[in-house]
Each structure stands twice: as structure tokens, then as C-alpha cells.
Scaffold this active site. Structure first.
Site, PDB file in Angstrom:
ATOM      1  N   HIS A  89       0.723  -1.641  -0.322  1.00  0.00           N
ATOM      2  CA  HIS A  89      -0.366  -0.073  -0.231  1.00  0.00           C
ATOM      3  C   HIS A  89       0.818   0.883   0.221  1.00  0.00           C
ATOM      4  O   HIS A  89       0.555   2.132   0.691  1.00  0.00           O
ATOM      5  CB  HIS A  89      -0.371  -0.149   0.914  1.00  0.00           C
ATOM      6  N   SER A 110      15.043  20.505 -17.145  1.00  0.00           N
ATOM      7  CA  SER A 110      13.749  21.804 -17.250  1.00  0.00           C
ATOM      8  C   SER A 110      14.207  22.867 -17.814  1.00  0.00           C
ATOM      9  O   SER A 110      15.492  23.157 -17.891  1.00  0.00           O
ATOM     10  CB  SER A 110      13.759  22.312 -15.893  1.00  0.00           C
ATOM     11  N   LYS A 161      16.395  21.274 -11.749  1.00  0.00           N
ATOM     12  CA  LYS A 161      15.830  20.252 -12.221  1.00  0.00           C
ATOM     13  C   LYS A 161      16.887  19.434 -12.769  1.00  0.00           C
ATOM     14  O   LYS A 161      17.565  19.556 -14.002  1.00  0.00           O
ATOM     15  CB  LYS A 161      14.560  20.279 -13.122  1.00  0.00           C
ATOM     16  N   GLU A 202       9.814   7.632 -17.278  1.00  0.00           N
ATOM     17  CA  GLU A 202       8.461   8.342 -17.255  1.00  0.00           C
ATOM     18  C   GLU A 202       7.977   7.429 -18.834  1.00  0.00           C
ATOM     19  O   GLU A 202       6.594   7.489 -18.323  1.00  0.00           O
ATOM     20  CB  GLU A 202       8.586   9.738 -16.967  1.00  0.00           C
TER      21      GLU A 202
END
Ligand code: ARG
Length: 474
Positions: free
Chosen positions: A156, A277, A283, A290
Site C-alpha cells: 500500500h 528543465s 531539475k 517516465e
């Protein structure tokens, strides 16, 4: 432009129809396989006395020229010739003249396209198993150097019980092993020769299908001509296996994304596998993970698209089936790209052992072990579970962890607790205690590594044994 099938037509094809029905825009990827298949067919036609050996030699030389010119970009594929099969035949005609017309004896584009698809896919399957083995080896290497690295295992997404990072890596190795096994098993259903089915009913010529099968290294023949030209199960099966593999990649991707966040800080992906970025200078984004996660959508989509195209199609060939190609190509290329990146990305990933250990030390993931300790003192597990629940609640209220409690405090919850509890609740002891087959104890994970390495070797041997056969470069 006269069509190869133009005889019964009195009008030219509407330009939009020509554009709408052509597949040459994408089936050009099958050119090499189409030519290889034609060569085997021609060879057989001559062996069976259906064309002369001299004609076969001329056609063969012409096909070689077409192959070379296509590879070298010296000839154009033309939408007016609809698909790769008719384009190759036209190009052959340009090379050798009318004798080119003998190539299609006893053959239809229906069995021809099924052949090309199978030749394409069996190569893809072998290459994918090879790429999977490389990825599995990267994961095994990470497992080997992290046999003492402990992190929280989650259920979980809540800290549950500590595990070795090696154990976590090995979980993915076994997932990818099942993917490899599914692909290897599917090979025998792909590797059957449809050629000879003709348009649907077989052919009147005394062809020798077995000869073609042997020439092209097929394991056998499609046994029913109607089925041979209607069947795209092998495409669905590939897309399904690819979907499962993508699902596994997406789960690993998701963990890499989470682990590389500042919040987890469990791993750092190599700079070479991240991007920045345009606005925020600080970043470093895990874009590869992804995008692999994101591309799972198109892989599933291709599976659903193919299943839906085939749904309710009557036998035998229907033009709907031309829709079998783009999704298959797209999935193969999507997976190829993902696997090519994942193996080195995993190999170069930095594991932050300290951050993982800190996470384990600062949680209650040893609570099960306190309960198991009490069970060792003959307390029924359910009762022990309730007692430990109270201990944990007490700790949470006080902002402390189990190992912060004094022996007196422990004993106020259960008089069965003794001094040895401190040793039993360390992350190392908790991990070592799971000493059963498949468990997270170091020696058990080492066993998993040994077993997996044997399986990976089996996959590699399988690839090795088929590579030349599917590339037909003997
Ligand atoms: N381009 C077609 C396809 O990809 C080849 C088979 C065409 N057969 C036919 N009878 N129109 O499916």
C-alpha cells in the site's frame, strides 16, 4: 499506371482510393522479408518443375538486384503499386522483363503477407529475448553489489517489512524471465509456413511447401490453407506478450521515478539517462523511466486495436487485416527502444544505501518481528499481533521507534519480552530471519541469483541457436 490486377477493370482507380488502400507507406519495412520469401518460392518452383531452372536463375538475380537497390535507396517505392509485394514485383519486372511475371505462380499476396509478417516477427522475438537477457543481467549485477543493502519493503506504499535491495532487483529479474519464456514459447506458433495456402484454398500447382519451410528455417507448415491466410493469432500473442512486458517495465519505471525523488532519495539515475528543465535550473528529471511508463499506453492500444480489428472477421483474407502491421511495428520499435535504454540505465544507477537504511531504521517495519518473537514464546499470533499494535501506538504517540523502548517499557506490554529483543529487531536480524526459499535472507537471495543466472543463460543459448536461422544469413 497499370495495376498488376488491372485486367478486369475499365477505369483507373480513384486517386483517393489509391491513397486510402495503399500500405506501402508502412509495409516497406517488410521488403527484406518479402524478397527472402520470394527467393525461397522461386527456388521451389524450379525444383518442382513449375518454372525452369534458367527462369529461376534470372528471377533470383533480379531479386538480388532489387534487394540491393532498395537497400541502397536507388529505387523508389510507388503508392500506385499499393503494397510492398506488388512494388517488389514491379521493380523485378523493371530489372528482368516479362519473366518476372512467373514469380507469383502458385502464390497470392494473402499467403505472401502472412509469410512476411511471420519472418519479421520471429526476428523481433529473438532480438527481444536477447535484449531482455541484457536487462536481466544489469538487474542481477545491481543485486550482487547490494546483497547487504536494506530498504523498506512496501505494501500500500506504506513501509511494511525490510528487504534487501538485491531481493527487490531480483523480483524484476523473475518478471522479465517470464516475459522471455512467453516470447520463446510463442516462437513455435510464429515459426510455421503459411506460403502455399494461395489466396485461401491452396494451389493447383504441384508445389512443395516442405521445401520452402526448410529453406526459410520454419519448424513446420500451417496445416489448413484457410487458417493460414486468416490467422493473425501470432500477432495478437506477440502484442499481448509485449503488453505484459511493458507493464513490467512500467512498474520498474514507476519505482525508479519514486526512488529518485527527493522524498525517497533511494537512487540516483546517471546524468546520461536524465534530462533537465527549460525553466527550473535545479531539475534533473527521470524522463526515460517516465516515457517508458507512458508508452505502455500505446503498446496496450496496439493490442486492443489488433483484437478489435480481428473481431468477427469472416474467413479468409479481408482488407481489414492490412491493419495488422502498424501496431506490430510500433510495439516492436517501442520495446526495442525501451529495452536498449533500460539495461544501461539500471547498470549505471547509483544506490543510496545510507538513505535506504535510514528509512528502515526510522519506521515500524520490524513490528511483525516483535509479534513473531512473542509467538516464539508461545503467545498465539493473533494475541501477539494485538499486543504489538499497542506497543506501536505507544511509540507513535511518543515519537519513538520500537528499538528506543527500555526493557521495562517492553515488559509493561508483555512480560515475555527479554533482553534479546534488541538484537532480534535490528534491520539486519529482521532480514536474516526470513530464511526460507524465496525469502529476503541474504543466502536465499543468493540462491535466487544463481537460479536466475541459469535461466538467463538458457535464454541466451536459445537466442544464439536461432539468431542465424531467423536472419537467414547462414
Ligand atoms: N497489403 C496487403 C496487406 O497488408 C497485402 C495482402 C493483400 N491481399 C489482397 N487480396 N488484397 O494485407
Amino acid at each position: 499506371m497499370t495495376k498488376l490486377w488491372g485486367g478486369r477493370f475499365t477505369k483507373a482507380t480513384n486517386q483517393l482510393v489509391e491513397e486510402y488502400t495503399a500500405s506501402i507507406g508502412f509495409d516497406r519495412k517488410l521488403a527484406r522479408f518479402d524478397i527472402i520469401g520470394s527467393m525461397a518460392h522461386v527456388d521451389m518452383l524450379a525444383s518442382c518443375g513449375i518454372i525452369t531452372h534458367q527462369e529461376a536463375a534470372i528471377i533470383m538475380e533480379g531479386l538480388n538486384k532489387v534487394d540491393y537497390k532498395l537497400e541502397a535507396g536507388k529505387v523508389e517505392l510507388d503508392i500506385a503499386h499499393e503494397d510492398i509485394h506488388m512494388n517488389v514485383e514491379k521493380l523485378l519486372h523493371n530489372e528482368i522483363g516479362a519473366v518476372a511475371g512467373k514469380l507469383h505462380t502458385g502464390r497470392s499476396r494473402n499467403d505472401q503477407v502472412a509469410l512476411d509478417m511471420r519472418l519479421y516477427l520471429r526476428e523481433v522475438v529473438v532480438d527481444t529475448v536477447e535484449q531482455l537477457a541484457a536487462l536481466q543481467k544489469s538487474l542481477v549485477e545491481q543485486a550482487k553489489v547490494n546483497l547487504d543493502t536494506i530498504l523498506p519493503g512496501y505494501t500500500h506504499l506504506q513501509r511494511a517489512q525490510p528487504v534487501l535491495f538485491a531481493h527487490h532487483m531480483m523480483a524484476y529479474v523473475f518478471m522479465f524471465q517470464r516475459d522471455a519464456e512467453r516470447l520463446m514459447d510463442s516462437f513455435k506458433r510464429i515459426n510455421r509456413l503459411p506460403l502455399g495456402a494461395g489466396a485461401l484454398a491452396g494451389t493447383t500447382f504441384p508445389i512443395n511447401r516442405q521445401l520452402v519451410a526448410e529453406h526459410l528455417n520454419f519448424d513446420g507448415l500451417c496445416e489448413n490453407s484457410l487458417d493460414a491466410v486468416s490467422d493473425r493469432d501470432f500477432v495478437v500473442e506477440y502484442l499481448s506478450n509485449a503488453s505484459m512486458l511493458s507493464m513490467h517495465l512500467s512498474r520498474l519505471s514507476e519505482e525508479l521515478v519514486q526512488w529518485s525523488s527527493t522524498e525517497f532519495n533511494f537512487i540516483e539515475l546517471d546524468d546520461a539517462f536524465c534530462t533537465g528543465s527549460s525553466m527550473m535550473p535545479q531539475k534533473k528529471n527521470p524522463d526515460v523511466a517516465e516515457l517508458v511508463r507512458g508508452k505502455t499506453g500505446r503498446v496496450y492500444g496496439n493490442l486492443m486495436g489488433m483484437l478489435t480489428t480481428l473481431k468477427s472477421l469472416p474467413l479468409a483474407y479481408n482488407k481489414d487485416m492490412q491493419e495488422d502491421k502498424e501496431g506490430m511495428f510500433d510495439t516492436a520499435e517501442t520495446l526495442k527502444g525501451a529495452l536498449a535504454l533500460f539495461a544501461p540505465m539500471i547498470a549505471s544507477m547509483d544506490v543510496n544505501k545510507e538513505a535506504m537504511y535510514k528509512a528502515v531504521a526510522e519506521d515500524y517495519s520490524n513490528a511483525t518481528d516483535l509479534a513473531d518473537y512473542l509467538v516464539g514464546k508461545q503467545v498465539p499470533f493473533r494475541e501477539a499481533h494485538a499486543v504489538v499494535g499497542q506497543v506501536v501506538l505507544h511509540c507513535i504517540n511518543e515519537g519513538r521507534y520500537l528499538l528506543d523502548l527500555s526493557l521495562d517499557e517492553f515488559r509493561s506490554f508483555s512480560p515475555d519480552i527479554e533482553e534479546d529483543i534488541y538484537e532480534a529487531l535490528t534491520p539486519e536480524a529482521v532480514v536474516a530471519a526470513r530464511d526460507i526459499a524465496g525469502g529476503t535472507a541474504k543466502n536465499r537471495v543468493t540462491d535466487q541469483i544463481e537460479g536466475a543466472e541459469r535461466s538467463i543463460k538458457t535464454s541466451e543459448a536459445w537466442v544464439e541457436s536461432l539468431q542465424a536461422a531467423v536472419k537467414l544469413d547462414d
